[in-house]
Every structure is written in C-alpha cells, then in structure tokens.
Design an enzyme around this catalytic site. Structure first.
Site, PDB file in Angstrom:
ATOM      1  N   THR A  85       0.880  -1.159   0.000  1.00  0.00           N
ATOM      2  CA  THR A  85       0.000   0.000   0.000  1.00  0.00           C
ATOM      3  C   THR A  85       0.920   1.212   0.000  1.00  0.00           C
ATOM      4  OG1 THR A  85      -1.263  -1.240   1.662  1.00  0.00           O
ATOM      5  CG2 THR A  85      -2.014   0.981   1.183  1.00  0.00           C
ATOM      6  N   THR A 135      -1.596   0.561   6.484  1.00  0.00           N
ATOM      7  CA  THR A 135      -1.150  -0.461   5.534  1.00  0.00           C
ATOM      8  C   THR A 135      -1.084  -1.797   6.261  1.00  0.00           C
ATOM      9  OG1 THR A 135       0.692  -1.296   4.222  1.00  0.00           O
ATOM     10  CG2 THR A 135       1.250   0.190   6.021  1.00  0.00           C
TER      11      THR A 135
END
Lengths: 317, 317
Positions: free
Chosen positions: B175, B226
């Site tokens: 991410t 993330t």
C-alpha cells in the site's frame, strides 16, 4: 449470562411525509416491521444467536417490497437495482459485507457467507455475485425486483434532471437493519439497502461499510444506521457510538445522541440509527421526520413506530 | 497558527525479507520514498495545503513501479490491476475514495475529484471510471501497469493453487500513503493500493474505506494504514486512533500503539500505520518485519527507513 433477550429493527429514516401516509399504508409498514422483529425475537427466545436473529430480521425486511432493500430496492441511474449489505458479530469481531450486487435475492445472506466462508470482509460487484453463485445462493430475475412505485419514483427523478452529480439530488434514506442481544450476551448488527434512487457512477453508501453503517462489539453495543450515507461515512457513525462508550465511558443514550443529534446534525447528515447495549438498553435516535422502527424489549413487549411524535424516541430502561 | 510543517509517507508493510533485500534495491526504495516525501514537503513549505501535499506525495508513489499502487499494482486472479484509493481533509471532514478502478493513471487524483466535485464519498468499478472520464482524468493502457516482477509473483501464486479463498492465500501488505500538517494547522491523509496479489471476487480492503484505511481530523490527527486489510476494517483502525485521542485523551503514540501493537496484533492483523497529530508529532508503528517509510519532521530533517532495527519506530518530539 443473562437469559433476557432483545432486538430492534429499522426500515429506514426516509419516511413518507405524514400528510402522504394513510392508515392502510401505515398498517402495512407496521406489519412489515412487526414480522421482522418477531422473526428475530423467536430465534433469540429459542436460544439462537444474535447474528442469526439479525440475519433473519433483515432477510424479512429485504423480502418486503415496501422497504428499500432486497426486493424493494430503488432504481439506479441505469434503471437497475444495485444492493449493499453488511453484518457483524460482536462476539468475535467477524464481519461480512457486499456492495453493488445485482439479482441476489438476499444480500444480507450473501454478506453472511462472506463472513463465514471467506477470508475477506467486503466483496463488490460481479465478483461478489460470482462468489454468491459458488455458494449456491438464490438469484432472482429483474422482474422479482420490479416495483411499480419505485419505477415511478425513478422516472420522476430521471425526467426532472436529478440524475446529475449535484446537490439537488433528492434525498433517499431508505435502508433496513437490525441489532440484537442473545441469551449468551452476544451482540450483533446488520444493515441492507438498495441505496439512493438514481444513484450513479458506482456510488456506495455507508450500509456495506463496517464502522460507518454497521458495527457490533459485545463489550459495548451493536449499531445499524440509516440516513444520508456520505455523512455517516465521514463521521464513522456506527463505530463512533462504540468508541464513545469504550473510550469515553458514555452511556448508550449519551453516545448515540452525540453521534445523531450533534455530530451528524451539525454536518447536515440526516438520518438515524438503532442500537442495543450489553445490558439490553435500546436507543433509536433520528434527526429526520421519522424512522420506521420496531423493537421487542427485555420484558418481551413489542413496539412499532414511524414518526417522532408517536412514541418517545428512546426506550432505555 | 504554526508555520511549522511536517509530512510522512509509507510504501506498505509488505517489505521484502532482509535477506532478499540488496543494497541497490534498498537504494531504489529509499529514493522513491524520499522523492514522495520531498514533493509533499515542498508544497507545505510554499504554504500549500495538507490535502495538496498528501495528494502529491501519494501520486509520486503511485507513479513508482516499486510500490503496490497505481503503476506498480499487483495482479488480480483475472490478471488485471484493480486499484483503490482514498483521502480525507481534516479541516472539513470532506473525503473521497474509489475502489476497483482499472486503467486510471492515478487513483488518488480520482479520489480527490470525488471529494471536490461530487456529492459522494465512495465510487467503485466501471461507474468510478465513467466519473473519471467525465472529469478528463488520464487513463493508461494495460501495458503501462505491466510489471515483469509483479507478473511473476502472480504466476507463482496462481500456479501454486493459492487462488482459492482460503487462509493459505499469501500475505501482501503493499500500500502507499501519506499524512501531512500544513502551515495553517490543517491535517490530511491519503492511501492508495493495488490490493492483494491474486485477489478475487471483487475483494475490497481497507485502503478506500474512510475510517478503516484513512482518516483525518484537525483536532486530533491524520492517519494512513497499511496491512492485512480485513483486520484493519474490523478494528476501524484509522478512526480508532482518532477516537482514542478524542474520547480517551490518549497521546498520538499511546493511541497508535494501542491500535497497532495491541488490538491488531491480538487479532492477528499484520501491518502498520503512519500518523501526524496537530502538534506535528509523528508516529509510525508497525507489527510486521518492516514498513517502507519516510518523513520530514518539524525541523525539516528527512528520515527514511524500512526495517524496525534501522531506526526507532516513532519520532515523537
């Protein structure tokens, strides 16, 4: 371990104006809410789980064409039904949700399958439908979802130019949901919707979003929201009720009022929510003209209401 | 009003094992993080807004094929790239996000358009792409997103049977994200991802979900997450950091540690987050082996790190 159970359901904060509501229609709404809340309650009385009770109550509301979910879902800009649903088990923080699914008979049952039989939380679109097929969930043709009243609503909106992405888009706060407390003290919540009439561009509201539209935590409460979804997403409405109780030591009534009557209201976010805490207190606040709602309290007494002037808004004991 | 600014970025908690990382690759990751954080910081120094700085930093990471977002997105089960992104402006609680979009060059820029130029928060799939076209955002052909390394990763997973919906699915915590504090004291956060390698059934993780992957509130902090998205959704990770500070009076470090090192860890949710509070404190906790991260603190000093043994995890002053 308490042997007392309770349950609440809502059929959305997008109620008809009181002057448009006649006695016959009111009776039909009341029957729909009563049926859903009783189905869930029966499961709880039989020793069933809160998550089963919630799924059963929401399924009953999805099957009723009066409510904007499942069979009664509104039309999108393209003239289709696209449905969203989510549910959460407060005993283990497991959750499942689906967004933008078409022709699935009961989106809440699909969300349940996502929770129980996949490592995912949120599935969307044709992928979610493919998952539904792999689990042999029932699909229905477009005709099952066709509803003359919804079609006319859509045509009226479409013809009046409200299909554009602007603030003149009409409000549509239709949603259904349920929250329950079972004999083991477990809490659960579920929400389902057809979304906004004439919605476009793959718009997803708060209903399928864990935290925004739905949340459950055995230590605090279970919450299902209904209203103008974008605002509920921005305040993370369902989880914010839990956070107010867990970090702020607020009561259920204080925490739900803070979210609905202060945070959402100040932002212009119309709607409401239903919530049950671990002691069986029930709160059903809304800042709209009404909210279709029904509940059976710890004493087994059933209540049904639509407008704010019919009954006291909260039923905490 | 403070004239001090700061910014942090992450490139995901799905880092390479230290024995797989060589010096050249490490340098490339470091350059990518440095470029992104410097782009955002320059905007802040020039008096630009936190939301502009976040969008700029995330765009730089999306354009870098090393990171799992935008150009470097992983392959789905069908061999496509499907991207998610979201951002939020802590000064007014406005937010925009997109899920399951294909061929859009910069999903974070599309999320920005949703926030700025639509009444919606979350748009998904082909509808979101249609909205992108109506706003003349740049699209790229599949070849732009094709990446030999990602393709091989996908092929390896696909051939080994990991395409099924089971717990043996490989972890992929890639991410990108950014959080920033501008000269006016405004906070903003943004997150973007290509999701899990070989994901199927329209799976959506936490990155596009306001509250789960991204949240910003000027009074408290801005957060970008993330990790294994399903767990971040279930704990409403980004908003929970804000809630711990707002209702529980926790510091940024206490609140981020509670979410990452206790709640997520106990549930088995691997990953991390980056957060900045209104005073410019920065926290970058993670419970994985590492997290690609870079930040420029209130004194203008830049830091870049990958593993936990490289630098202290938090940089609170």
């Amino acid at each position: 371990m308490s042997s007392k159970v309770c349950i609440a359901v809502h059929g959305g904060a997008g109620v008809l104006d009181q002057n448009e509501m006649d006695e016959e229609l009111k009776k039909l709404y009341g029957e729909g809410l009563s049926l859903a809340v009783q189905k869930g309650h029966q499961i709880l009385l039989n020793g069933g789980s809160a998550i089963d009770a919630v799924a059963s109550a929401v399924t009953a509301l999805e099957d009723n064409p009066l409510f904007n979910a499942g069979r009664g879902s509104v039309f999108t800009f393209e003239g289709k039904q696209e449905m969203d649903a989510s549910l959460m088990d407060g005993s283990n923080f497991k959750a499942g949700s689906v967004a933008m699914v078409r022709n699935v008979r009961n989106p809440i049952q699909l969300a349940r399958k996502v929770m129980d039989e996949s490592p995912y939380v949120l599935l969307a679109g044709t992928g979610a439908e493919e998952f539904a097929k792999s689990k042999d969930l029932p699909f229905e043709p477009d005709s099952y979802f066709f509803n003359e009243k919804r079609y006319k609503q859509w045509q009226a909106v479409k013809d009046s130019g409200f299909h554009r992405l602007d603030d003149r888009a009409p409000k549509n706060l239709g949603t259904v949901g349920a929250v329950a407390l079972d004999q083991k003290g477990n809490l659960a919540a579920g929400t389902s919707t057809g979304g906004m009439t004439n919605k476009r561009y793959g718009r997803i509201g708060d209903s399928p979003l864990i935290g925004a539209g739905t949340y459950a935590d055995n230590q605090h409460c279970a919450v299902s929201c209904t209203g103008h979804g974008e605002f509920f997403i921005r305040v993370v409405a369902a989880y914010d009720v839990v956070a107010g109780m867990s970090y702020g030591n607020l009561t259920l009534k204080e925490s739900t009022d803070l979210v609905v009557m202060k945070k959402l209201l100040e932002m212009g976010g119309e709607g409401g929510l239903i919530a049950i805490d671990r002691s069986g207190n029930i709160a059903l606040p809304f800042n709209a003209e009404g909210m279709y709602r029904g509940w059976i309290d710890l004493d087994g007494v059933m209540h049904v209401a639509i407008y704010s002037n019919e009954l006291t808004m909260n039923n905490e004991q």
